[in-house]
Design an enzyme around this catalytic site. Structure first.
Site, PDB file in Angstrom:
ATOM      1  N   THR A  43       0.869  -1.168   0.000  1.00 30.44           N
ATOM      2  CA  THR A  43       0.000   0.000   0.000  1.00 30.44           C
ATOM      3  C   THR A  43       0.914   1.229   0.000  1.00 30.44           C
ATOM      4  O   THR A  43       2.133   1.099   0.037  1.00 30.44           O
ATOM      5  CB  THR A  43      -0.865  -0.089   1.273  1.00 30.44           C
ATOM      6  OG1 THR A  43      -1.584  -1.312   1.217  1.00 30.44           O
ATOM      7  CG2 THR A  43      -1.826   1.044   1.434  1.00 30.44           C
ATOM      8  N   GLU A  47      -3.606  -3.480  -2.920  1.00 31.75           N
ATOM      9  CA  GLU A  47      -3.453  -4.693  -2.117  1.00 31.75           C
ATOM     10  C   GLU A  47      -2.074  -5.326  -2.294  1.00 31.75           C
ATOM     11  O   GLU A  47      -1.105  -4.837  -1.735  1.00 31.75           O
ATOM     12  CB  GLU A  47      -4.566  -5.704  -2.412  1.00 31.75           C
ATOM     13  CG  GLU A  47      -4.448  -7.039  -1.735  1.00 31.75           C
ATOM     14  CD  GLU A  47      -4.512  -6.994  -0.210  1.00 31.75           C
ATOM     15  OE1 GLU A  47      -4.343  -8.041   0.417  1.00 31.75           O
ATOM     16  OE2 GLU A  47      -4.713  -5.918   0.359  1.00 31.75           O
TER      17      GLU A  47
END
Length: 602
Positions: free
Chosen positions: A411, A431
């Site tokens: 992230t 993700e």
């Protein structure tokens, strides 16, 4: 990723002692071919930006210099990260946005988390009654949620921004068109994805030109993304939810464009045009706890960040960490994290589907009933069972422990502030490193695999799992953008990437600054420990190689090594009105902190 454009000591005492240093963003007359300066700390006036990438921070500074506010700068920085950090974030993903309004002295948030298709149910990742392999879910259409990042940008600009979407996308559009210089991190992350990227012609063409890894020092351009940004800036965000780009997203998810020669089985997803049309961000109140006289605001569910950081702080409230030894401080911090994760696993999910007792989880009464479990000479056994925050009973736990689900670590987080005193803490993601691995053909961005943040199946069928898939449901997240106020004025803001370690990174950085008296940049740089209700606590090398490890092991702690945990960025407001921007000194190659004016007057 690091690269450049081709072109109790009291908190107030700590802040007052910060030395005037800093990096400014490139001036409007600076040559576009020159690399923006990179520094982990910058101090000055006019606003500040801190991110993991100097090109992205420079994009935010450019917008601030042109009169934009912290929200405008945050969107500009995020869009640029979609260019230079395409394996961590982009318009194919989602995130959480926390905003402090200096005029109203209030904190508001936007939940821009991805959502499951309306056809999804608890069997989304089951075949023949059993969970499919995690890696199969990652690289598939099944794992792709409706992107929330574009809608987040639109909602934030509409509510609090001062510039148009087209204006704030201009720096990122230019960066995508002109390119950035490839560094070893970008090459290494491409290499780690080479096998699956090669199976998708659009991904291979973009990230493996000529079938080869990008060369360090070469210029990487993404003309497709430049055209997408230009189109969205001109036509508006609806282009990504109702227009031609939306049609391409749906087509890509429902029939992943796999090379016919590939042997990989890539399952299709069931995302529809209606799923995109009906997507909405949620503007909601933040979580809030009082800690040492400071108001700590975070992200409410569907993220577990605000509740978990808040509960842990409440647990630690009764201990004077400023007077504790280093080992005592780490022991208390680790145990508070363990307890918060135990309760998170049982209670936190998407509140549109689950009865999440947010207020009770954040109550000091509940925290006190859990804090008494912590002993100075012993370690709690993990996995620790949760307690019921609606009926707190001192020093007891009940039920079955819920394991911590895996969340991708790549992230990214950014923090911005402006000359008016507004502040943004914004964490966004796709993700996994590289998301689903599936690029939308001709559009220049990867799709997320966020739905793999759901539990594939209950750990114990007899115990309710609040994080199972459902129609239109948001998977639980650990994202923890945080803003701290004192008497209604900003003190600091921060956040981090790192999957479930985001919570522990933010928590440790906060108490490092507030309790241990570290300047923010040093609290961010300090070696980290991460306990997430498991038998072992992860340690970075700085603690693994320290005598502190043996001290903690003598109490019963068990450890395993993690080479790198998180990559935080933050800003502080100094007593004299200057902004301090702080980023990593070394993690992910070091971050990029910038201010508009490193010297002079506000």
């Amino acid at each position: 990723m690091r690269r450049s454009v081709a072109r109790n000591v009291s908190l107030s005492a700590v802040l007052a002692a910060v030395v005037t240093v800093g990096a400014a963003g490139p001036s409007s007359s600076a040559p576009t071919s020159g690399p923006p300066p990179k520094s982990p700390v910058a101090v000055g006036y006019g606003g500040a930006v801190s991110s993991v990438d100097p090109d992205a921070s420079a994009a935010g500074i450019e917008v601030l210099r042109k009169g934009g506010n912290a929200v405008d700068a945050a969107v500009a920085t995020a869009a640029a990260l979609g260019v230079t950090e395409p394996y961590s974030a982009g318009i194919g993903g989602g995130g959480y946005f926390v905003y402090y309004d200096a005029r109203k002295h209030t904190v508001r948030t936007i939940d821009g988390r991805e959502t499951a298709p309306r056809s999804a149910d608890s069997s989304l990742f089951l075949e023949n009654g059993k969970p499919i392999p995690f890696e199969d879910a990652v690289t598939s259409g099944l794992g792709v949620g409706t992107p929330g990042t574009p809608a987040t940008w639109d909602a934030a600009l509409d509510a609090w921004g001062s510039k148009s979407l087209r204006q704030v996308l201009e720096p990122a559009e230019r960066l995508a068109r002109d390119g950035f210089v490839v560094d070893e991190t970008f090459r290494a992350q491409t290499r780690s994805n080479q096998a699956r990227f090669s199976d998708f012609p659009a991904t291979r063409e973009l990230f493996l030109p000529g079938g080869q890894l990008p060369v360090v020092g070469s210029v990487f351009r993404n003309p497709d993304l430049a055209r997408t940004y230009e189109r969205v800036g001109r036509k508006g965000i609806d282009e990504l939810y109702r227009g031609e780009v939306a049609e391409d997203i749906v087509r890509t998810v429902r029939k992943p464009p796999v090379d016919p020669a590939a042997t990989r089985v890539v399952r299709p997803g069931d995302l529809t045009a209606k799923d995109l049309r009906s997507y909405r961000v949620l503007r909601q109140a933040p979580t809030k706890v009082d800690y040492r006289g400071l108001d700590v605001y975070g992200m409410a569910p569907s993220s577990s960040g605000g509740t978990s950081v808040g509960e842990a702080l409440n647990i630690l409230e009764s201990t004077d960490l400023s007077k504790a030894s280093e080992a005592e401080y780490l022991h208390r911090y680790i145990e508070a994290s363990r307890i918060a994760f135990a309760d998170r696993g049982r209670w936190v999910g998407d509140p549109a589907f689950e009865d999440v007792p947010t207020r009770e989880l954040l109550s000091q009464r509940f925290a006190d009933s859990r804090a008494c479990l912590i002993k100075d000479d012993a370690v709690l056994t993990s996995p620790l069972a949760p307690a019921d925050p609606r009926h707190p009973t001192d020093c007891t736990a009940g039920g079955t422990a819920a394991p911590t689900t895996y969340e991708g670590e790549n992230t990214t987080h950014l923090t911005t502030a402006d000359k008016w005193g507004n502040v943004v803490a914004y964490t966004l993601t796709i993700e996994q490193t590289g998301g689903s691995g599936i690029t939308v053909p001709g559009r220049g961005f990867l799709l997320n695999n966020e739905l793999t943040d759901f539990s594939f199946a209950p750990a114990n069928p007899a115990v309710h799992d609040p994080n199972l898939p459902g129609p239109g449901k948001r998977p639980r997240s650990s994202i923890s953008p945080t803003i701290v106020l004192k008497h209604g004025e900003p003190v600091l803001a921060l956040g981090s990437p790192g999957g479930a370690t985001i919570i522990t990174t933010v928590l440790q950085s906060l108490i490092g600054t507030v309790d241990r008296g570290l300047p923010l940049v040093d609290a961010i740089a300090a070696p980290r420990a991460s306990q997430r209700n498991s038998a072992t606590t992860e340690l970075e090398p700085g603690l693994w190689d320290s005598p502190l490890r043996a001290e903690l092991e003598s109490l019963g702690h068990a450890f395993k090594q993690n080479p790198e945990i998180g990559a935080a960025t933050g800003v502080q407001r100094l007593p004299d009105g200057r902004w301090l921007a702080a980023a990593e000194k070394e993690r992910r190659g070091g971050g990029s902190a910038m201010v508009v004016k490193p010297a002079g007057r506000p």
